[in-house]
Write an enzyme that holds these catalytic residues in place. Structure first.
Site, PDB file in Angstrom:
ATOM      1  N   SER A  74      -8.324  -3.533  -2.597  1.00 33.81           N
ATOM      2  CA  SER A  74      -9.211  -2.392  -2.411  1.00 33.81           C
ATOM      3  C   SER A  74     -10.293  -2.326  -3.485  1.00 33.81           C
ATOM      4  CB  SER A  74      -8.407  -1.085  -2.406  1.00 33.81           C
ATOM      5  OG  SER A  74      -7.617  -0.994  -1.233  1.00 33.81           O
TER       6      SER A  74
ATOM      7  N   TYR B  82      -3.090  -1.444   8.323  1.00 35.11           N
ATOM      8  CA  TYR B  82      -3.997  -2.517   8.717  1.00 35.11           C
ATOM      9  C   TYR B  82      -4.256  -2.471  10.223  1.00 35.11           C
ATOM     10  CZ  TYR B  82      -2.970  -4.608   4.150  1.00 35.11           C
ATOM     11  OH  TYR B  82      -2.830  -4.828   2.814  1.00 35.11           O
TER      12      TYR B  82
ATOM     13  N   ASP C 227      -3.935  -1.923  -6.596  1.00 37.47           N
ATOM     14  CA  ASP C 227      -4.472  -2.430  -5.331  1.00 37.47           C
ATOM     15  C   ASP C 227      -5.766  -3.199  -5.556  1.00 37.47           C
ATOM     16  OD1 ASP C 227      -5.252  -2.916  -2.753  1.00 37.47           O
ATOM     17  OD2 ASP C 227      -5.162  -0.840  -2.082  1.00 37.47           O
TER      18      ASP C 227
ATOM     19  N   GLN D 246      -1.080   2.236  -5.966  1.00 36.98           N
ATOM     20  CA  GLN D 246      -2.523   2.372  -5.732  1.00 36.98           C
ATOM     21  C   GLN D 246      -3.354   1.814  -6.875  1.00 36.98           C
ATOM     22  OE1 GLN D 246      -3.069   6.565  -4.833  1.00 36.98           O
ATOM     23  NE2 GLN D 246      -3.297   6.107  -2.659  1.00 36.98           N
TER      24      GLN D 246
ATOM     25  N   ARG E  56       0.843  -1.192   0.000  1.00 39.10           N
ATOM     26  CA  ARG E  56       0.000   0.000   0.000  1.00 39.10           C
ATOM     27  C   ARG E  56       0.880   1.244   0.000  1.00 39.10           C
ATOM     28  NH1 ARG E  56      -5.406  -1.496   3.603  1.00 39.10           N
ATOM     29  NH2 ARG E  56      -6.437  -2.570   1.877  1.00 39.10           N
TER      30      ARG E  56
END
Length: 377
Positions: A135, A232, A132, A129, A124
């Site tokens: 996500s 996290y 990802d 991004q 991350r």
């Protein structure tokens, strides 16, 4: 010779998503790659073979022919044993491998001298991004969780004032305010519910409140330090869990819908809701357990089932919620993969740089061995 990228039909039960769309096929060919797609690979996401062909892919009826030529195999879930055996040594596999649990698949790829990358291990960081996948899929899972809850609930979510009387709004409690949780909050709010949420990460409070929901948590000293450097949630102490459980117990009895989203990488999902919590809920109430495949946040949840409890509550344990919106899930995941492949293909040739911080974090097998520290054991 062009880099050969293969996309096969997903063979894991209940997996309708696909690893490429016509849009990403066009962009992969623009990188100088040739794209081979197994017939029927996109049907679960409403993509006919003709659309892939129009985008520049070649369609193959035989998966083994696709695999034997592949320099890179793109998958949603990890490859089957048959697919691994058909790959040439040195081939690259990129997928959501579920590497902590799918140890046999990981070992088989190492034995076959396949270099495997797990999309769930993409770090991350800012430049990653767009890759990802966790996500992108969690976003859709959070949305779909609310839709499933509304369907099972059997009552209206928003307040409705009519000549015949007023319908009260549903009360929705979201446990875990990560990507899935925040999307669940936003979706429930859009549907008109009164929403509250909890999370052990201090940063989540502002996020929850910015979405128009009430934040519910035991805000002690442990809570203030309950986040890893990677963003996290940390495993909380037994003492904190007991305090949070007591708060949850009093809050949950007033709720119509509870959605749980808590996952800890590499570990079973934390148990957030006990059978006693479930028993305290009203008849007709609904719990949706997004962590059911990792052991479940809700006691009594079962993968792939809706469990009716003695007190009239329903525990929804559908597996693969993103797969229930397969077309959108595939489109987002295929873009994640496209960006990742951009790290593997340079100047129309394979360029595998395992010192790149993204590739180094995501590689699971290479050179005939399992190389990811977290998966080796």
């Amino acid at each position: 010779m062009a880099v050969a990228i293969a996309v096969t039909r997903e063979r894991r039960e209940g997996e309708p998503r696909t690893a490429a769309t016509p849009d990403t096929v066009k962009k992969l060919t623009a990188l100088g790659a040739s794209v081979l797609v197994e017939a029927g690979a996109g049907l679960g996401s409403s993509i006919p073979d003709a659309d892939y062909e129009a985008a520049g892919a070649r369609i193959a009826k035989d998966s083994s022919a696709v695999l034997s030529k592949a320099d890179i195999l793109l998958k949603v879930r990890g490859p089957t044993a048959q697919e691994i055996s058909a790959l040439k040594p040195g081939a690259i596999v990129v997928a959501l491998l579920d590497a902590y649990r799918e140890k046999d698949t990981v070992q088989a790829m190492a034995k076959a001298n396949v270099t495997a990358f797990a999309m769930e291990f993409v770090p991350r960081i800012s430049r990653a991004q767009v890759m990802d996948a966790l996500s992108s899929q969690a976003n859709l899972a959070g949305y779909r969780a609310v839709i499933e809850a509304a369907h099972t609930y059997g009552r209206a979510f928003p307040m409705m004032m009519t000549a015949a009387g007023t319908v009260a709004p549903a009360k929705v409690f979201v446990m875990g305010a990560g990507v899935a949780g925040c999307q669940a909050i936003a979706t429930a709010r859009r549907l008109g519910a009164v929403v509250s949420a909890t999370d052990v990460r201090p940063a989540a409070k502002e996020q929850v409140e910015s979405l128009g929901a009430k934040f519910v948590a035991v805000e002690d000293e442990e809570f203030k330090a309950a986040e890893t450097a990677g963003g996290y949630a940390k495993q909380m102490s037994a003492e904190y869990q007991a305090k949070q459980a007591a708060l949850t117990a009093t809050h949950i009895t007033k709720q119509d819908v509870v959605i749980t989203t808590a996952l800890i990488p590499g570990r079973p999902a934390p148990r957030l809701i006990s059978a006693a919590h479930v028993a305290s809920m009203k008849p007709g109430s609904v719990l949706v357990d997004l962590a059911v495949e990792a052991g479940g946040n809700v006691e009594g949840s079962k993968p792939g089932e809706v469990v009716k409890t003695a007190n009239g509550a329903s525990i929804v344990g559908w597996s693969n919620l993103p797969g229930r919106i397969a077309a959108d899930a595939s489109a987002l995941y295929a873009k994640n993969l496209l960006a990742f492949v951009g790290l593997l293909v340079k100047d129309e040739a394979l360029a595998l740089d395992l010192e790149d911080e993204i590739l180094k974090a995501a590689v699971v097998t290479h050179g005939g061995a399992v190389v990811h520290e977290g998966v080796k054991g």
